[in-house]
Scaffold this active site. Sequence first.
Site, PDB file in Angstrom:
ATOM      1  N   HIS A  97      -6.173  -6.988  -0.511  1.00  0.00           N
ATOM      2  CA  HIS A  97      -5.208  -5.893  -0.358  1.00  0.00           C
ATOM      3  C   HIS A  97      -4.195  -6.123   0.747  1.00  0.00           C
ATOM      4  O   HIS A  97      -3.139  -5.485   0.764  1.00  0.00           O
ATOM      5  CB  HIS A  97      -5.980  -4.601  -0.078  1.00  0.00           C
ATOM      6  CG  HIS A  97      -5.145  -3.366  -0.155  1.00  0.00           C
ATOM      7  ND1 HIS A  97      -4.482  -2.989  -1.301  1.00  0.00           N
ATOM      8  CD2 HIS A  97      -4.857  -2.415   0.767  1.00  0.00           C
ATOM      9  CE1 HIS A  97      -3.829  -1.856  -1.080  1.00  0.00           C
ATOM     10  NE2 HIS A  97      -4.037  -1.494   0.159  1.00  0.00           N
TER      11      HIS A  97
ATOM     12  N   ASP B 230       0.851  -1.193   0.000  1.00  0.00           N
ATOM     13  CA  ASP B 230       0.000   0.000   0.000  1.00  0.00           C
ATOM     14  C   ASP B 230       0.890   1.248   0.000  1.00  0.00           C
ATOM     15  O   ASP B 230       1.817   1.342  -0.805  1.00  0.00           O
ATOM     16  CB  ASP B 230      -0.956  -0.065   1.204  1.00  0.00           C
ATOM     17  CG  ASP B 230      -2.020   1.030   1.205  1.00  0.00           C
ATOM     18  OD1 ASP B 230      -2.983   0.915   0.422  1.00  0.00           O
ATOM     19  OD2 ASP B 230      -1.878   1.992   1.970  1.00  0.00           O
TER      20      ASP B 230
END
Length: 320
Positions: free
Chosen positions: A296, A101
């Site tokens: 994610h 991220d």
Amino acid sequence: MSEITHRYIETNGIRMHLAEAGSGPLVLLLHGFPELWYSWRHQLLALAAAGYHAVAPDVRGYGDTEAPPRVESYTLLNLTADIVGILDALGEQQAVLVGNDWGANIVWWSARLFPERFRAVVVLNIPYEVQPPASSQMLKQWSGQAFNFALYFQQPGVAEKELEVDARRTLRLFFYALSGDAPADLVPYLFTRKPANAGALDGMPEPQRLPTWLSEADLEYNTQIFTRTGFRGALSKYRARDLDWEELSGLTKMSVQQPVLFIGGERDSTMRFARLEATKALPNLHKVVMLPGCGHWAQQERPAEVNAELLAFLRQEVEH
């Protein structure tokens, strides 16, 4: 058997919290939003057992690391300088960088700006881009009438008001909605069809139970930290993106020359829409790994697979 220990260092003008385990070649693990050093709990111990010094900081603005008040403090130039400062504080000349991220953005730019300090990079879910993260104006053009998380996070106080009402619920919804456990059509809705005037949590369903990779104890640890700190520091990186565009757009001739391992989750929000051409064109790309059914939070959702790929890469690229 190694255990995770904690200490504080001074780096780039701030006090930073480090979690670490093991000894040997240095591997730095950089988390994203809304995470903490804790997102690397599985990797810290696996790396230590394999003969590495694994270090996971709370990056600037998060957890037990300082959160300066000014948005200007959260540019990628500052965030990358923080990471170089970790090496200096630990007395190390080089390290391997690993990031997910926003931590991945820090990894990409650290490797470009300080190539002599970082010998190899491992990036999860954020493909390489020649240009810096898009400016807010570019995001507005791309988003049209759809909600955009980065745009929603721009105005100081707005996202904080929503996310801090119940930090446990905020984290529970984020972790579930962007994971591989959520319904397959949820990510396309949240990123392309959700109304522009919605809140960040609108449209994120309550899970009937936590995913198997996220225990109640895991959620509680994150909740306690974010309840204490709030979300302002974590959101400040998003608010510095226009400064990043100004400061980094002239540095795009600097590419990543180091060996690169890229790991993506097939159901990750970024991988649904991102392009991998620039990543695959890197001169020393080792491998692109796609994890079926993973979202994610790859290092948390699929720790065994991530650890196996990470350790195989390190064995090839890092001399003990």
